[in-house]
Design a protein around this motif. Structure first.
Motif, mmCIF file in Angstrom:
data_model
loop_
_atom_site.group_PDB
_atom_site.id
_atom_site.type_symbol
_atom_site.label_atom_id
_atom_site.label_comp_id
_atom_site.label_asym_id
_atom_site.label_seq_id
_atom_site.Cartn_x
_atom_site.Cartn_y
_atom_site.Cartn_z
ATOM 1 N N ALA A 3 0.853 -1.184 0.000
ATOM 2 C CA ALA A 3 0.000 0.000 0.000
ATOM 3 C C ALA A 3 0.889 1.234 0.000
ATOM 4 N N ARG A 4 0.389 2.337 -0.463
ATOM 5 C CA ARG A 4 1.154 3.581 -0.465
ATOM 6 C C ARG A 4 0.361 4.635 0.299
ATOM 7 N N TRP A 5 1.048 5.298 1.218
ATOM 8 C CA TRP A 5 0.439 6.377 1.989
ATOM 9 C C TRP A 5 1.319 7.591 1.791
ATOM 10 N N ASN A 10 4.043 2.056 2.805
ATOM 11 C CA ASN A 10 3.386 1.800 4.080
ATOM 12 C C ASN A 10 2.555 0.537 3.932
ATOM 13 N N ASN A 11 2.716 -0.399 4.839
ATOM 14 C CA ASN A 11 1.989 -1.662 4.768
ATOM 15 C C ASN A 11 0.717 -1.677 5.600
ATOM 16 N N TRP A 13 -2.498 -0.714 5.216
ATOM 17 C CA TRP A 13 -3.720 -1.244 4.586
ATOM 18 C C TRP A 13 -3.529 -2.673 4.109
ATOM 19 N N SER A 86 -9.024 6.867 0.737
ATOM 20 C CA SER A 86 -7.578 7.062 0.681
ATOM 21 C C SER A 86 -6.800 5.772 0.476
ATOM 22 N N MET A 87 -7.465 4.706 0.038
ATOM 23 C CA MET A 87 -6.729 3.461 -0.154
ATOM 24 C C MET A 87 -7.436 2.545 -1.152
ATOM 25 N N VAL A 89 -6.814 -1.695 -1.993
ATOM 26 C CA VAL A 89 -6.078 -2.921 -1.706
ATOM 27 C C VAL A 89 -6.741 -4.043 -2.488
#
Length: 97
Positions: A3-5, A10-11, A13, A86-87, A89
């Motif tokens: 995941a990308r934050w 960033n993992n 999610w 915002s995500m 997955v």
């Protein structure tokens, strides 16, 4: 699964969605020892259509917070797609009967 934050990897999610159980007959979502969450079923799944669920049975919720599970006859690998504001997955699933 990654995941990308923002600009950083960033993992969160990916980890959040790595171990869950969804009852496609009732919409009950379970994650480990956490309290089960009742999702509203937007569309019942079949061998040709995705199972689609959202926290609320409203157009706004279904357009911004969705879980899709694809268990089609034409593809033996079950997949899922979780989308929020915002995500995003996606991954593979194991069918439990």
């Amino acid at each position: 699964m990654m995941a990308r934050w923002g600009p950083f990897q960033n993992n969160f999610w990916a980890d959040y969605w790595s171990n869950f159980l969804i009852d496609t007959a009732t919409g009950l979502l379970r994650r480990g020892a956490a309290k089960p969450e009742q999702l509203a079923i937007v569309q019942k799944g079949s061998g040709e259509y995705d199972f689609v669920a959202s926290p609320l049975a409203t157009a706004v919720s279904a357009s911004t917070d969705v879980l899709r599970v694809r268990a089609w006859n034409s593809n033996p690998q079950v997949t899922f797609y979780a989308f929020g504001l915002s995500m995003v997955v996606t991954g593979t699933c194991t069918t439990v009967k």
